[in-house]
Design an enzyme around this catalytic site. Structure first.
Site, short mmCIF file in Angstrom:
data_model
loop_
_atom_site.label_atom_id
_atom_site.label_comp_id
_atom_site.label_asym_id
_atom_site.label_seq_id
_atom_site.Cartn_x
_atom_site.Cartn_y
_atom_site.Cartn_z
N HIS A 27 0.70 -1.04 -0.14
CA HIS A 27 0.13 -0.31 -0.50
C HIS A 27 0.97 1.29 -0.28
O HIS A 27 0.72 1.83 -0.79
CB HIS A 27 -0.48 0.08 1.25
N GLN A 76 -17.49 -6.77 -0.58
CA GLN A 76 -16.73 -8.13 -1.63
C GLN A 76 -16.17 -9.50 -0.98
O GLN A 76 -15.90 -10.22 -1.14
CB GLN A 76 -15.54 -7.17 -2.05
O1 PAF Z 1 -7.82 -3.74 -2.65
C1 PAF Z 1 -8.80 -3.62 -2.00
O2 PAF Z 1 -8.00 -3.65 -1.02
C2 PAF Z 1 -10.15 -3.79 -2.42
O3 PAF Z 1 -10.12 -4.56 -3.18
C3 PAF Z 1 -10.54 -1.83 -2.50
C4 PAF Z 1 -9.90 -1.52 -3.74
C5 PAF Z 1 -10.21 -1.40 -1.98
C6 PAF Z 1 -11.76 -2.21 -2.43
O4 PAF Z 1 -12.36 -2.28 -1.09
#
Ligand code: PAF
Length: 270
Positions: A28, A52
């Site tokens: 990140h 998700q």
């Molecule tokens: O890659 C991630 O951490 C997630 O899928 C995202 C893009 C933040 C969406 O919740």
């Protein structure tokens, strides 16, 4: 947040956006660094998006070290952290979803039905709230990047999607928030993902073109670790995600493997 972003845009300040679910790691932070270099303002979102996650997935045990995330963002001089509540993102009368057909149903979409619908929906909401000029995603989630790029194109979203290289631990394991779930022996075994991709690369460099042969060799390598259970190994066209018989430049070699209870993914572009 939207009001702030509008004001920034009025002042011609470019906004770079890094969407995350928190539990920030070097992967990140490399996106934040890139966003910092290319934009006047950097926004990081932290939101563990329940839509998700499947019913039997790891939503409840997803790491949420918010204080540590905050410190990391402060160190990187992130300008804004967007940290909404569940109800702010999904009020009770929420009814709309974004679905990127076909691309969402293959590879990870097969074993995680609804996952990419959840990702596309939340990313659309985040783009509409944060109004970024550029948004940064990691290559480790290759299918996610393809789905989002397609969504942005299909829906004429005015944001430039940047996909950045995977950041790895010293032994090759791709960085992921889920790595924290691994027990010590599992952590050692998890290196089979990157090892099997290195094996694929070696075979391809040595002239092997048959996708089936490469997949077989990768599967056999992974099977040597008792804690590892292959979910899928696939060699596909890097844009359409359709399987290929012969490896070619730009092909995506992607895999998902369960190490104990933790599902990990990785990939390599030929
Ligand atoms: O890659 C991630 O951490 C997630 O899928 C995202 C893009 C933040 C969406 O919740």
């Amino acid at each position: 947040m939207q009001k702030i972003s509008r004001q920034l845009r009025q002042r011609h300040q470019s906004i770079g956006f890094v969407p995350t679910m928190g539990a920030l790691h070097e992967g990140h932070l490399s996106l934040v660094d890139r966003a910092r270099r290319e934009n006047r303002i950097v926004v990081v979102s932290i939101f563990v998006n329940p839509r998700q996650f499947g019913l039997r997935e790891d939503l409840a045990r997803y790491p949420r070290p918010f204080r540590k995330d905050l410190q990391l963002c402060e160190k990187k001089k992130v300008d804004f952290i967007f940290y909404p509540t569940l109800r702010q993102m999904y009020p009770e009368d929420f009814h709309t979803h974004v679905e990127v057909e076909d691309l969402s149903e293959v590879l990870c979409g097969k074993s995680r039905p609804g996952h990419f619908r959840g990702v596309a929906t939340v990313v659309t909401k985040l783009f509409n709230i944060i109004l970024p000029h550029r948004a940064y995603f990691g290559r480790k989630d290759a299918q996610q990047a393809v789905v989002i790029q397609r969504m942005v194109k299909d829906l004429n979203m005015a944001v430039s999607v940047k996909v950045m290289p995977t950041v790895r631990e010293k032994d090759g394991l791709a960085m992921s928030s889920r790595n924290t779930h691994l027990k010590p022996q599992e952590r050692k075994d998890a290196v089979v993902l990157s090892e099997s991709l290195s094996l694929a690369r070696k075979l391809i460099t040595g002239g092997e073109k048959s996708a089936a042969t490469i997949i077989d060799r990768m599967r056999n390598h992974i099977a040597k670790k008792p804690s590892a259970k292959t979910d899928y190994i696939a060699i596909v066209n890097g844009k359409t995600l359709e399987p290929v018989k012969k490896v070619c430049a730009g092909c995506l070699i992607a895999l998902a493997v369960r190490i104990g209870k933790t599902r990990l993914i990785d990939n390599y572009i030929a």
